[in-house]
Design an enzyme around this catalytic site. Structure first.
Site, mmCIF file in Angstrom:
data_model
loop_
_atom_site.group_PDB
_atom_site.id
_atom_site.type_symbol
_atom_site.label_atom_id
_atom_site.label_comp_id
_atom_site.label_asym_id
_atom_site.label_seq_id
_atom_site.Cartn_x
_atom_site.Cartn_y
_atom_site.Cartn_z
ATOM 1 N N TYR A 131 0.973 -1.472 0.308
ATOM 2 C CA TYR A 131 0.028 0.443 -0.088
ATOM 3 C C TYR A 131 0.486 1.895 0.216
ATOM 4 O O TYR A 131 0.434 2.486 -0.219
ATOM 5 C CB TYR A 131 -0.888 0.237 0.971
ATOM 6 C CG TYR A 131 -1.442 -1.368 1.359
ATOM 7 C CD1 TYR A 131 -1.749 -2.120 0.802
ATOM 8 C CD2 TYR A 131 -3.465 -0.756 1.381
ATOM 9 C CE1 TYR A 131 -3.119 -2.748 0.269
ATOM 10 C CE2 TYR A 131 -4.267 -1.425 1.371
ATOM 11 C CZ TYR A 131 -4.098 -2.544 1.050
ATOM 12 O OH TYR A 131 -5.324 -4.052 0.643
ATOM 13 N N LYS A 178 4.576 -14.277 5.500
ATOM 14 C CA LYS A 178 4.548 -15.148 3.908
ATOM 15 C C LYS A 178 5.932 -15.227 3.812
ATOM 16 O O LYS A 178 6.180 -14.796 3.042
ATOM 17 C CB LYS A 178 3.829 -14.715 2.608
ATOM 18 C CG LYS A 178 3.920 -15.459 1.601
ATOM 19 C CD LYS A 178 2.499 -16.747 1.515
ATOM 20 C CE LYS A 178 2.961 -17.267 0.950
ATOM 21 N NZ LYS A 178 2.072 -18.903 0.643
ATOM 22 N N ASP A 211 -1.314 -18.340 4.220
ATOM 23 C CA ASP A 211 -2.861 -18.970 3.833
ATOM 24 C C ASP A 211 -2.838 -19.791 4.220
ATOM 25 O O ASP A 211 -4.654 -19.775 4.599
ATOM 26 C CB ASP A 211 -2.482 -19.402 2.235
ATOM 27 C CG ASP A 211 -0.743 -19.892 2.159
ATOM 28 O OD1 ASP A 211 -0.209 -19.151 3.302
ATOM 29 O OD2 ASP A 211 -0.090 -20.832 1.367
ATOM 30 N N ASP A 235 -5.813 -6.284 5.717
ATOM 31 C CA ASP A 235 -6.767 -6.288 4.548
ATOM 32 C C ASP A 235 -7.438 -7.197 4.466
ATOM 33 O O ASP A 235 -9.216 -7.050 4.951
ATOM 34 C CB ASP A 235 -6.901 -5.689 3.796
ATOM 35 C CG ASP A 235 -7.805 -4.684 3.241
ATOM 36 O OD1 ASP A 235 -8.769 -4.184 3.322
ATOM 37 O OD2 ASP A 235 -7.408 -3.644 2.071
#
Ligand code: NAI
Length: 339
Positions: A131, A178, A211, A235
């Site tokens: 972002y 991640k 995930d 988000d």
């Protein structure tokens, strides 16, 4: 009873923004009458509406107002997809360095969902990551976005999450990442989380890959207490967690910095139901409750929350998104009657 007046910047937003803002303002004003608090609303447009009137997406007067009041209540603002102006939300968060996006996800009484008794909090880093808005076209067939992760940004959001956990007697913080793929950026984020976690030995610290977290959340969401994560994952996980407790109409948020704060729901402008008296104002109302705590109007905050929960527990005047038949205005009137 002494009267206290609070200056608040109010951005009603667009889409369902004006409807949920009007409902929230009416409930706050009714609650304030009972506790001796009044609100001096400083109203501003932002986004396309502001551009049409002033030629600026975020008018200078709006920036000045937030600098002056230091507290804003904000409805959703539409962001054009795949082009057009930059997100007003992201721009405001960066401009005022509102680095901590605090989103409590708590089941409401009486609402039948597949996942009862959820009570978790998301701490989402709010100023960095993908972002950052740094994107380039290398050539017509190659676009590049920069993922920015810093020690400063990661450490301060981790500190916020652990400080909150300690203050509110929360037991566990999960850092979501991640770093198996993004070894440098998410690796740095995790090192900062671990650095802060080591100062809080009484709070259990764990790390989950994003995930797997999505699967865990829909299999056993109760295992999570505080979720600490980067901007993009935060988000996405916020919307997922909203779904667990009954939808986007419910979950509030606060964008917090050291100088000022903007309170807004997780949801967007919901163009599919805008202007139809269908929107659920609960998420913005609960954001306003967070704001009332922030300005030390604890009694007013508690009264509003209690009235809201009474309406849910009775289940007679709920909006359609949570299985009711009522409109935005009727729902607001029911909360006012329950005060
Ligand atoms: P959205 O959150 O506006 O809507 C997703 C779904 O949830 C829709 O079916 C909508 O009807 C429903 N929904 C959302 N809020 C609701 C409420 N209060 N009551 C009942 N149902 C509700 O997400 P979408 O459609 O992806 O985004 C629409 C626009 O909002 C986009 O331009 C997006 O950029 C913007 N947006 C703005 C945000 C902000 O101002 N903070 C946050 C998220 C999106």
């Amino acid at each position: 009873m002494s009267t206290r007046t609070h200056k608040i910047t109010l951005i009603a937003g667009d889409g369902i923004g004006p409807e949920v803002s009007a409902a929230t303002v009416s409930i706050l004003e009714a609650a304030g009458k009972q506790t001796g608090c009044t609100f001096d609303w400083h109203r501003y447009d932002a986004g396309a509406d502001a551009f049409a009137k002033t030629g600026e997406y975020i008018p200078k007067a709006l920036y000045n107002s937030i600098e002056d009041t230091r507290v804003a209540l904000k409805g959703p603002v539409t962001t054009p997809i795949g082009g057009g102006f930059s997100s007003i939300n992201v721009t405001l968060r960066k401009k005022f360095d509102l680095y901590s996006n605090f989103r409590p996800v708590k089941s409401l009484p009486g609402l039948k969902t597949k996942f009862p008794d959820i009570d978790m909090v998301i701490f989402r880093e709010n100023t960095e990551d993908l972002y950052s808005g740094v994107e380039v076209m290398i050539n017509p067939d190659l676009a590049q976005s920069f993922k920015i992760i810093t020690t400063k940004g990661s450490t301060r959001i981790a500190q916020s999450a652990f400080d909150y956990a300690k203050k509110h007697n929360r037991k566990k913080v999960h850092a979501i990442h991640k770093a198996n793929i993004m070894k440098l950026s998410d690796g740095l984020f995790l090192r900062c989380c671990k650095f802060v976690a080591d100062k809080f030995p009484e709070i259990t610290y764990a790390e989950h890959i994003v995930d797997n977290t999505c699967m865990q959340l829909v299999m056993n969401p109760w295992q999570y207490d505080i979720i600490l994560t980067e901007n993009l994952y935060g988000d996405i996980l916020s919307d997922l967690c909203s779904g667990l407790i009954g939808g986007l109409g419910l979950v509030p948020g606060a964008n917090l910095g050291t100088e000022c704060a903007i309170f807004e729901a997780v949801h967007g402008s919901a163009p599919d139901i805008a202007g139809q008296d269908k929107a659920n104002p609960t998420a913005l109302l609960q954001s306003a409750v967070l704001m009332l705590h922030h300005i030390d109007e604890t009694d007013t905050a508690d009264n509003v929350q209690t009235a809201l929960e009474k309406v849910y527990a009775e289940g007679k005047t709920l909006t359609r998104d949570v299985g009711g038949q009522s409109g935005t205005k009727a729902f607001a009137e029911a909360v006012i009657a329950a005060l």
